[in-house]
Design a protein around this motif. Structure first.
Motif: not given
Length: 339
Positions: A294-318
């Motif tokens: 949440t804090l990384t997204l609100n600080n301007g990070a791209d959702i696909t980057a967060i998806q990769a960092l969390l290890g999610h298969a789908s952006p919907d999960v992220t």
């Protein structure tokens, strides 16, 4: 011939179920009293031949099929924890169903799930997901000719935003840490956004101190690289320098014999930190993962980057992990809206 007969029986049961639901809706809209409703229900049942199923014990063959299924899924790369959850859910189902695997129908599945009416719909949905996976595999392997879960839809669940901590609450946690290990826990979990099990498995040698990163093994035995902040590196080094044991694990017990901490032990330690901080919400390791997202997204990070960092298969999960603040939504509107 047997398949056609079973299909007809299933269709009749499905039709009866729909008729009863429709009658129930009519009762509510027409304010039918008990006697009139009972009379109409009797008329409805007269169209069907209703028999009570025998309670005679059968020698179930579900346990055997569960073992084969779990072995197949293990080869496909499902994690140990996922397999453990699947095994538990399927054994609960086996204990409740008194039938051969080929005789189980969609109504048996519905009846089983209806026993958990006090659970959240999301939890019931997870139970159904496991059953769908199990019976779909049996059908694809031609062990059964019909998939009894194919007609059952996943229950609708509330689209709840993921919980997270604020920056102020993160600072409260930092100040409430009483040991070097506690502070290292908070910083590493928050900085990497990793799952508890991923951090618990780490060894000291897994940490790349020069590049401030480490590789973790996530769901499906998939490896990914995560990163440590300057604060995380600083407090992790302080904790490691304070140790005088020879254990390879990144986080170890404080009593001899020193050994790798269990998931439960880490959860207890995190819970203690939350209580010391006097948070209004319960603190658990996965909350720090939500907070990272949440804090990384609100600080301007791209959702696909967060998806990769969390290890999610789908952006919907992220997206289910994140909570976009009103300020962030307003900022994005003002930045991208075309006047």
């Amino acid at each position: 011939m047997l398949k056609i007969t079973l299909d007809i029986i299933d269709f009749a049961k499905e039709q009866l179920l729909n008729d009863i639901i429709e009658l129930e809706n009519t009762k509510e809209s027409s304010n039918l009293n008990y006697d009139r409703f009972k009379f109409k229900l009797a008329g409805l049942l007269s169209k069907y031949e209703v028999k009570r199923e025998s309670s005679e014990l059968f020698e179930s063959d579900i346990e055997e099929k569960i073992s084969v299924y779990l072995s197949a899924k293990k080869i496909e790369g499902l994690s140990h924890l996922t397999l453990k959850d699947y095994k538990l859910e399927l054994r609960l189902f086996n204990n409740a169903i008194n039938k051969k695997i080929r005789e189980i129908n969609s109504n048996d599945i519905r009846l089983y799930l209806s026993r958990f009416d006090k659970l959240k719909m999301s939890t019931i949905g997870k139970k159904l997901y496991v059953l769908k996976s199990f019976f779909s595999w049996l059908h694809s392997e031609e062990i059964i000719t019909r998939n009894p879960t194919s007609k059952i839809k996943q229950p609708k669940t509330e689209n709840l935003m993921g919980k997270s901590l604020t920056i102020e609450e993160i600072e409260m946690l930092r100040e409430s840490c009483e040991t070097l290990r506690q502070r290292a826990f908070i910083e590493v979990l928050y900085s990497t956004g990793s799952r508890l099990s991923e951090i618990q498995q780490l060894d000291i040698d897994d940490i790349d101190f020069q590049n401030m990163s480490t590789k973790v093994i996530g769901k499906g035995s998939k490896e990914r690289e995560v990163y440590l902040s300057y604060k995380a590196m600083y407090h992790l080094k302080k904790y490691l320098d304070s140790r005088n044991d020879e254990c390879d694990a990144l986080f170890v017990t404080t009593r001899r014999p020193f050994r790798r901490m269990s998931n439960r032990a880490i959860e207890r330690e995190i819970n203690i930190i939350g209580k010391n901080a006097k948070l209004t919400k319960r603190l658990y390791p996965h909350l720090l993962r939500h907070t990272f997202a949440t804090l990384t997204l609100n600080n301007g990070a791209d959702i696909t980057a967060i998806q990769a960092l969390l290890g999610h298969a789908s952006p919907d999960v992220t997206l289910r992990y994140t909570r976009i603040t009103e300020a962030r939504k307003r900022e994005q509107f003002q930045k991208h809206f075309v006047q």
